[in-house]
Design a protein around this motif. Structure first.
Motif, mmCIF file in Angstrom:
data_model
loop_
_atom_site.group_PDB
_atom_site.id
_atom_site.type_symbol
_atom_site.label_atom_id
_atom_site.label_comp_id
_atom_site.label_asym_id
_atom_site.label_seq_id
_atom_site.Cartn_x
_atom_site.Cartn_y
_atom_site.Cartn_z
ATOM 1 N N ALA A 83 0.823 -1.204 0.000
ATOM 2 C CA ALA A 83 0.000 0.000 0.000
ATOM 3 C C ALA A 83 0.860 1.259 0.000
ATOM 4 C CB ALA A 83 -0.932 -0.010 1.214
ATOM 5 N N VAL A 84 1.954 1.255 0.751
ATOM 6 C CA VAL A 84 2.841 2.423 0.765
ATOM 7 C C VAL A 84 3.478 2.616 -0.606
ATOM 8 C CG1 VAL A 84 5.005 3.321 1.687
ATOM 9 C CG2 VAL A 84 3.290 2.396 3.242
ATOM 10 N N GLU A 85 3.886 1.531 -1.234
ATOM 11 C CA GLU A 85 4.482 1.644 -2.572
ATOM 12 C C GLU A 85 3.475 2.210 -3.564
ATOM 13 O OE1 GLU A 85 6.801 -1.037 -5.957
ATOM 14 O OE2 GLU A 85 6.215 -1.945 -4.048
ATOM 15 N N ALA A 86 2.212 1.748 -3.471
ATOM 16 C CA ALA A 86 1.173 2.247 -4.376
ATOM 17 C C ALA A 86 0.712 3.644 -3.973
ATOM 18 C CB ALA A 86 -0.015 1.290 -4.392
ATOM 19 N N GLY A 87 0.823 3.959 -2.681
ATOM 20 C CA GLY A 87 0.349 5.239 -2.187
ATOM 21 C C GLY A 87 -1.143 5.280 -1.948
ATOM 22 N N GLN A 88 -1.826 4.154 -2.101
ATOM 23 C CA GLN A 88 -3.278 4.123 -1.950
ATOM 24 C C GLN A 88 -3.770 2.699 -1.826
ATOM 25 O OE1 GLN A 88 -5.355 5.045 -5.820
ATOM 26 N NE2 GLN A 88 -3.267 5.520 -6.491
#
Length: 250
Positions: free
Chosen positions: A88-93
């Motif tokens: 989720a952090v890598e995707a930002g969402q």
């Protein structure tokens, strides 16, 4: 930063699950002109179309999805599931429900790959606190005023001539992502402004052509723009997660 497929999924899936729109309306709004595939759904060993994921949400008893916008050091609202926080952090969402969390990843210019994380057996967390739409709108105004001076000092318009037009148009109604017809009008307005500011941030955080920004200047820029990034993040989350109030007497 200014594309939020998890926000569209959260808003439209919630509307469909609540009976506020049809399945076809929700699916068409999330898909747009992009191909979406989902892996990791319970009971499925292969990638399936996004429509199957929508159906699975209802079958699992989901009632609502929320958009969470995690960043390094702040993963509030994310259940403690192995691998979820990192993805989720890598995707930002991420779109988070009670039974599933879904993380999007660009898989090309016209494709989105979603990874589903089952939440069975995971203690439900209260959603991260969100400001009211009026509060986040005001915070956005304050952050813009401060950031404008920073952007001017960086000479950003010399490298990205579209920035002045983006900033000058903030007072005008701005088109944002297509949302359910009964979505709060203020949320739609806030989202349009926040999406425009997200584009400005994308440009501002990119290094100048030819590497004209030094490491020290880049660090100062990042610190100066952080309040605006935080305000945009809060506004986007509150806008996508807004739901209409039920009429009195229902």
């Amino acid at each position: 930063m200014h594309e939020f497929p998890a926000g569209r999924l959260a808003a439209w899936a919630t509307a469909w699950l609540a009976g506020r729109c049809s399945y076809d309306e929700a699916l068409d709004a999330v898909l747009g002109d992009t191909a979406h595939r989902v892996t990791g759904l319970p009971g499925s060993d292969e990638a399936v179309p996004l429509g199957s994921a929508l159906s699975a949400l209802r079958g699992l008893g989901e009632r609502r999805l929320r958009l969470v916008l995690p960043v390094p050091g702040d993963v509030r609202g994310l259940p403690a599931v192995p691998g979820l926080a990192a993805a989720a952090v890598e995707a930002g969402q991420v779109a988070v429900g009670e039974r599933l969390a879904l993380v999007p990843e660009e898989a090309g210019p016209e494709a989105v790959q979603w990874t589903a994380f089952p939440l069975d057996g995971v203690a439900s967390l209260p959603p991260a606190a969100e400001g009211t739409l009026r509060a986040v709108s005001g915070e956005l105004d304050l952050a813009v005023a401060d950031a404008a001076r920073t952007l001017a000092g960086l000479g950003l318009a010399r490298w990205h001539p579209e920035v002045p037009a983006l900033l000058a148009g903030l007072a005008k109604p701005a088109a944002g992502p297509h949302l359910p017809a009964d979505h709060d009008p203020l949320a739609v307005s806030v989202l349009g402004r926040a999406s425009r500011l997200a584009k400005v941030l994308d440009l501002a955080m990119a290094d100048a052509p030819g590497g004209a920004v030094t490491h020290r200047q880049a660090a100062a820029r990042d610190v100066a723009l952080r309040p605006l990034a935080d305000a945009v993040r809060s506004a986007v989350g509150a806008a996508f997660n807004a739901v209409p109030r039920e009429p009195l007497g229902r």
